[in-house]
Design an enzyme around this catalytic site. Structure first.
Site, PDB file in Angstrom:
ATOM      1  N   ARG A  20      39.953  58.908  52.721  1.00 43.19           N
ATOM      2  CA  ARG A  20      39.632  59.446  51.388  1.00 43.19           C
ATOM      3  C   ARG A  20      40.387  58.696  50.310  1.00 43.19           C
ATOM      4  O   ARG A  20      39.903  58.500  49.201  1.00 43.19           O
ATOM      5  CB  ARG A  20      39.993  60.926  51.345  1.00 43.19           C
ATOM      6  CG  ARG A  20      38.787  61.760  51.690  1.00 43.19           C
ATOM      7  CD  ARG A  20      38.969  63.202  51.468  1.00 43.19           C
ATOM      8  NE  ARG A  20      39.916  63.540  50.395  1.00 43.19           N
ATOM      9  CZ  ARG A  20      40.253  64.756  50.075  1.00 43.19           C
ATOM     10  NH1 ARG A  20      39.716  65.752  50.700  1.00 43.19           N
ATOM     11  NH2 ARG A  20      41.119  65.001  49.114  1.00 43.19           N
TER      12      ARG A  20
ATOM     13  N   ASN B 261      36.046  69.025  34.622  1.00 45.81           N
ATOM     14  CA  ASN B 261      35.038  69.542  35.552  1.00 45.81           C
ATOM     15  C   ASN B 261      34.328  70.722  34.901  1.00 45.81           C
ATOM     16  O   ASN B 261      34.934  71.488  34.168  1.00 45.81           O
ATOM     17  CB  ASN B 261      35.703  70.012  36.847  1.00 45.81           C
ATOM     18  CG  ASN B 261      34.697  70.572  37.842  1.00 45.81           C
ATOM     19  OD1 ASN B 261      33.648  69.972  38.089  1.00 45.81           O
ATOM     20  ND2 ASN B 261      34.996  71.733  38.410  1.00 45.81           N
TER      21      ASN B 261
ATOM     22  N   HIS C  73      32.322  74.171  35.786  1.00 43.36           N
ATOM     23  CA  HIS C  73      32.145  75.094  36.915  1.00 43.36           C
ATOM     24  C   HIS C  73      31.328  76.305  36.436  1.00 43.36           C
ATOM     25  O   HIS C  73      31.611  76.849  35.358  1.00 43.36           O
ATOM     26  CB  HIS C  73      33.521  75.543  37.430  1.00 43.36           C
ATOM     27  CG  HIS C  73      33.439  76.414  38.628  1.00 43.36           C
ATOM     28  ND1 HIS C  73      33.281  75.909  39.913  1.00 43.36           N
ATOM     29  CD2 HIS C  73      33.470  77.759  38.754  1.00 43.36           C
ATOM     30  CE1 HIS C  73      33.230  76.914  40.770  1.00 43.36           C
ATOM     31  NE2 HIS C  73      33.334  78.053  40.093  1.00 43.36           N
TER      32      HIS C  73
ATOM     33  N   ASP D 248      39.443  73.729  41.227  1.00 39.46           N
ATOM     34  CA  ASP D 248      39.015  74.741  40.241  1.00 39.46           C
ATOM     35  C   ASP D 248      40.168  75.524  39.626  1.00 39.46           C
ATOM     36  O   ASP D 248      39.979  76.665  39.186  1.00 39.46           O
ATOM     37  CB  ASP D 248      38.011  75.736  40.872  1.00 39.46           C
ATOM     38  CG  ASP D 248      36.680  75.079  41.208  1.00 39.46           C
ATOM     39  OD1 ASP D 248      36.368  74.034  40.635  1.00 39.46           O
ATOM     40  OD2 ASP D 248      35.962  75.632  42.072  1.00 39.46           O
TER      41      ASP D 248
HETATM   42  C1  GRF Z   1      26.264  72.776  37.688  1.00 43.08           C
HETATM   43  O1  GRF Z   1      25.896  74.107  37.882  1.00 43.08           O
HETATM   44  C2  GRF Z   1      27.769  72.653  37.580  1.00 43.08           C
HETATM   45  O2  GRF Z   1      28.364  73.779  37.022  1.00 43.08           O
HETATM   46  C3  GRF Z   1      28.192  72.523  39.019  1.00 43.08           C
HETATM   47  O3  GRF Z   1      27.166  71.783  39.643  1.00 43.08           O
HETATM   48  C4  GRF Z   1      25.953  71.919  38.909  1.00 43.08           C
HETATM   49  C5  GRF Z   1      25.526  70.539  38.537  1.00 43.08           C
HETATM   50  O4  GRF Z   1      24.251  70.480  37.968  1.00 43.08           O
HETATM   51  N1  GRF Z   1      29.501  71.919  39.116  1.00 43.08           N
HETATM   52  P1  GRF Z   1      23.688  69.113  37.407  1.00 43.08           P
HETATM   53  O5  GRF Z   1      23.702  68.087  38.551  1.00 43.08           O
HETATM   54  O6  GRF Z   1      24.561  68.658  36.273  1.00 43.08           O
HETATM   55  O7  GRF Z   1      22.296  69.421  36.975  1.00 43.08           O
END
Ligand code: GRF
Length: 212
Positions: free
Chosen positions: A74, A116, A118, A157
């Site tokens: 990784r 990020n 979420h 997260d």
């Molecule tokens: C979104 O719901 C985001 O919150 C999560 O993954 C999804 C990504 O959607 N982390 P996209 O690929 O940007 O349409």
């Protein structure tokens, strides 16, 4: 007559994706509208078949596919990601539906510069990939959920929160209808948070992000 600034004068955003790419699209649209003064310097996908790659190509944005399991460790995949982002001149990085857990070396290479998005009001429903947080919100019976943009730290997260948007849960919501309303807020919040991160006005104090 004014000469337009060459796009390389603009700060670079690296976007990491694994799937659909609607958040990448939202970033590109915010730039196009002039709401986000930046350029997408590079899109890195963890999968060859991510639809997000087509969105990047359509916008003539440079792309790289870095599949973590193609690397012996990784850390080596992480080194490839860092090298690609640096070479492209990325100052901030957005995880926009990026599935692999980032190696700690990437997080350390971009301190308080990786964001990020979420699909829940963290710290509630942390840890899962979409649509799990939305499904967990429905199961828990909460009346309000939403989305969070936070700085990425080595703990998944759990990084300092930059921005959140609340979305009411309706009695007749399904995972799909709830996810769609949350997504609309994600598309607004992520470009906004990227703009704040690039403005240099965000200060991390303990777990809090202060705007000065
Ligand atoms: C979104 O719901 C985001 O919150 C999560 O993954 C999804 C990504 O959607 N982390 P996209 O690929 O940007 O349409």
């Amino acid at each position: 007559m004014t000469t337009p600034r060459p796009s390389t004068d603009l700060p670079g955003i690296g976007v990491l994706v694994s799937g659909r790419g609607s958040n990448l699209q939202a970033i590109l649209r915010a730039i196009e509208r002039g709401d986000l003064r930046a350029r997408v310097a590079l899109v890195i996908s963890s999968r060859h078949d991510a639809p997000a790659l087509e969105i990047a190509a359509h916008a003539t944005v440079a792309t790289r596919v870095i599949v973590p399991r193609d690397y012996p460790t990784r850390a080596e995949a992480g080194a490839a990601i860092v090298a690609a982002l640096r070479e492209a001149g990325a100052q901030v990085v957005a995880l926009a539906g990026y599935k692999p857990i980032l190696d700690a070396s990437v997080v350390r290479a971009f301190p308080n510069a990786i964001l990020n998005v979420h699909p829940s009001l963290l710290p509630a429903f942390a840890g899962g990939m979409a649509p799990r947080p939305q499904a967990e919100a429905l199961e828990a019976g909460v009346k309000v959920t939403g989305c969070t943009v936070h700085f990425v730290t080595e703990e998944v997260d759990a990084g300092p929160i930059i921005a959140q948007a609340a979305v009411p849960v309706r009695d007749d919501d399904t995972v799909e209808t709830l996810s769609a309303r949350i997504l609309t807020e994600e598309h607004r919040l992520l470009p906004q948070a990227l703009g704040l991160a690039l403005s240099g006005r965000l200060y991390v104090e303990g777990r809090r992000v202060i705007l000065r």
